[in-house]
Design a protein around this motif. Sequence first.
Motif, PDB file in Angstrom:
ATOM      1  N   TYR A 143       0.314   8.931  -3.214  1.00 41.51           N
ATOM      2  CA  TYR A 143       2.024   8.615  -3.102  1.00 41.51           C
ATOM      3  C   TYR A 143       2.676   8.727  -3.982  1.00 41.51           C
ATOM      4  CZ  TYR A 143      -0.940   6.299   0.520  1.00 41.51           C
ATOM      5  OH  TYR A 143      -2.535   6.129   1.410  1.00 41.51           O
ATOM      6  N   PRO A 144       3.135   9.288  -4.305  1.00 43.52           N
ATOM      7  CA  PRO A 144       4.274   9.828  -5.566  1.00 43.52           C
ATOM      8  C   PRO A 144       5.073   8.132  -5.688  1.00 43.52           C
ATOM      9  CG  PRO A 144       4.893  11.528  -3.394  1.00 43.52           C
ATOM     10  CD  PRO A 144       3.504   9.989  -2.650  1.00 43.52           C
ATOM     11  N   PRO A 145       5.632   7.628  -6.848  1.00 38.55           N
ATOM     12  CA  PRO A 145       5.694   6.873  -7.614  1.00 38.55           C
ATOM     13  C   PRO A 145       6.857   7.106  -7.145  1.00 38.55           C
ATOM     14  CG  PRO A 145       3.918   8.084  -8.909  1.00 38.55           C
ATOM     15  CD  PRO A 145       4.452   9.156  -7.674  1.00 38.55           C
ATOM     16  N   GLY A 146       7.029   5.373  -6.799  1.00 36.35           N
ATOM     17  CA  GLY A 146       8.806   5.899  -6.207  1.00 36.35           C
ATOM     18  C   GLY A 146       8.998   5.768  -4.291  1.00 36.35           C
ATOM     19  N   SER A 147       7.980   6.167  -3.853  1.00 37.16           N
ATOM     20  CA  SER A 147       8.438   6.606  -3.077  1.00 37.16           C
ATOM     21  C   SER A 147       8.644   5.165  -1.872  1.00 37.16           C
ATOM     22  CB  SER A 147       7.642   7.885  -2.169  1.00 37.16           C
ATOM     23  OG  SER A 147       6.112   7.244  -2.291  1.00 37.16           O
ATOM     24  N   LEU A 148       8.662   5.195  -0.628  1.00 40.17           N
ATOM     25  CA  LEU A 148       8.756   4.374   0.177  1.00 40.17           C
ATOM     26  C   LEU A 148       7.181   3.918   0.369  1.00 40.17           C
ATOM     27  CD1 LEU A 148      10.735   4.792   2.684  1.00 40.17           C
ATOM     28  CD2 LEU A 148      10.191   2.810   1.459  1.00 40.17           C
ATOM     29  N   CYS A 200       2.835   0.392  -0.046  1.00 39.42           N
ATOM     30  CA  CYS A 200       1.610   0.489   0.342  1.00 39.42           C
ATOM     31  C   CYS A 200       1.002  -0.534  -0.716  1.00 39.42           C
ATOM     32  CB  CYS A 200       0.819   1.769  -0.137  1.00 39.42           C
ATOM     33  SG  CYS A 200      -0.772   1.805   0.214  1.00 39.42           S
ATOM     34  N   ARG A 201       1.489  -0.644  -1.681  1.00 36.41           N
ATOM     35  CA  ARG A 201       0.834  -1.683  -2.438  1.00 36.41           C
ATOM     36  C   ARG A 201       1.460  -3.274  -2.261  1.00 36.41           C
ATOM     37  NH1 ARG A 201      -2.338  -1.681  -4.694  1.00 36.41           N
ATOM     38  NH2 ARG A 201      -1.918  -3.043  -6.389  1.00 36.41           N
ATOM     39  N   GLU A 202       2.527  -3.597  -1.826  1.00 33.54           N
ATOM     40  CA  GLU A 202       3.091  -4.236  -1.002  1.00 33.54           C
ATOM     41  C   GLU A 202       2.485  -4.533   0.308  1.00 33.54           C
ATOM     42  OE1 GLU A 202       6.547  -4.380  -0.826  1.00 33.54           O
ATOM     43  OE2 GLU A 202       7.433  -4.234  -2.069  1.00 33.54           O
ATOM     44  N   GLY A 203       2.325  -3.971   1.131  1.00 31.97           N
ATOM     45  CA  GLY A 203       1.338  -3.987   2.211  1.00 31.97           C
ATOM     46  C   GLY A 203      -0.279  -4.534   2.416  1.00 31.97           C
ATOM     47  N   VAL A 243      13.097   5.540   8.467  1.00 30.95           N
ATOM     48  CA  VAL A 243      13.547   4.787   9.198  1.00 30.95           C
ATOM     49  C   VAL A 243      14.839   4.962   9.153  1.00 30.95           C
ATOM     50  CG1 VAL A 243      13.594   2.268   9.946  1.00 30.95           C
ATOM     51  CG2 VAL A 243      11.924   3.486   8.914  1.00 30.95           C
ATOM     52  N   ASP A 244      15.677   6.065  10.426  1.00 27.58           N
ATOM     53  CA  ASP A 244      17.143   5.528  10.496  1.00 27.58           C
ATOM     54  C   ASP A 244      17.873   4.766  11.287  1.00 27.58           C
ATOM     55  OD1 ASP A 244      16.627   8.376   8.855  1.00 27.58           O
ATOM     56  OD2 ASP A 244      16.426   9.218  10.742  1.00 27.58           O
ATOM     57  N   ARG A 303       8.991  -6.075   6.092  1.00 24.49           N
ATOM     58  CA  ARG A 303       9.642  -6.651   5.715  1.00 24.49           C
ATOM     59  C   ARG A 303      10.588  -5.229   5.284  1.00 24.49           C
ATOM     60  NH1 ARG A 303       6.945 -10.525   1.865  1.00 24.49           N
ATOM     61  NH2 ARG A 303       6.157 -12.228   2.449  1.00 24.49           N
ATOM     62  N   HIS A 304      10.598  -4.511   5.696  1.00 28.22           N
ATOM     63  CA  HIS A 304      11.546  -3.074   5.015  1.00 28.22           C
ATOM     64  C   HIS A 304      12.667  -3.011   6.136  1.00 28.22           C
ATOM     65  CE1 HIS A 304      13.248   0.240   3.443  1.00 28.22           C
ATOM     66  NE2 HIS A 304      13.211   0.889   4.611  1.00 28.22           N
TER      67      HIS A 304
END
Length: 396
Positions: free
Chosen positions: A56-61, A66-69, A360-361, A385-386
């Motif tokens: 996944y592009p660095p800085g993307s959600l 993913c890393r946090e998850g 997410v909207d 969490r987000h």
Amino acid sequence: MTEKIGVVGAGIVGLAVARELAAVRGAEVTVLEKEGRVGAHQTGHNSGVVHAGIYYPPGSLKARLCREGVALLKEYCAAHGLPYQEAGKLVVASTRAERAPLRALAERARANGVPGIAELDGLALREIEPHAIGVGAIHSPHTAICDFPAVAGRLALDVAEMGGSVRLSHPVRAIRERPGRVEVLAGRRKFAFDRLVVCGGLGTDAVSRMVGAPGDVRIVPFRGEFYALKGAARDLVRGLIYPVPDPRYPFLGVHLTRQIGGGVLVGPNAVLALAYEGYKRRNFRNVGQILGWPGTLRLARTHWRTGFKEIYGSLVKSVFVREARRYVPELTAADLERAPGGVRAQAVARDGRMVDDFVVDVHGKVVLVRNAPSPAATSSLAIARHIAGIVPALVR
């Protein structure tokens, strides 16, 4: 006064959101699910891979969540005695032309903080997977596998233990925002909530229309078909073997994936489905809505060659066998048998662009998860969490 929050969808993301809101906010949470069980669609029809965050592009959600998850999911599985195994993944370059994109992928993985990434030559990769071949590979030793339906089941129990409820067989039929509340007709009952979170997956568009917020993207379903290895052929794969992905698409290509329990899946492909729950080829239930979205036809016009190739592979088993043999040449057609597939809810913009990141909207008192494809299951606890951080911004 206890806050009342509704969540539409009892997939792993919806249940994780419900649990988070109940735990952190002390909210009274009600999950509304049209099926008779939790995790009935994407949660229960995937390969079970806990992605490490390579693609996944660095800085993307996607990269961040993913890393946090991963960390949250590993901890959650350990706390509840759920299966979680770091099987390890090889992303294999089968030709010299794939070496450059493979190196770029390794750099991206490191930028995302994926631990243990190693670049291997053709000999070194065989130390990890003795029956695999290639000119080089990335090794991600901490890429894992788990049982996502079991996780979803445990999350549902958490919600109940925190005073919430998961209402199965409660399809949402209407949503109206009133002063101070959101009214939801589900099944034969009317519910009133202070806020509503929609994690509808394949049903996202239908629920969004009820909210009065169809949005600038639509869900276009892609059927993913699998084969499974039989008998002794399962021993030819130790962990996960993936190809170098095509950067034009959010799909990862046909790969070999060891499962919790010892099985090995081969697949999936990515075939445009003509029904939101189009698990079978001859299901055309939603053809009007899917083809009626301008983005679908623009996507098809741009990528028709790839689409034809995927359809051909869906119909001809030898195509799957050939793709698998690029990485494990000892496999034969007799080693593969059909396995259950799934359908991916992929958001597509009006211009035909496939939306890559999570979306997410917020619409009034309603939070809409517009796009949550893979690695949403891996990221589910972090997505929760987000979203919990978004919900408090809504005004009563």
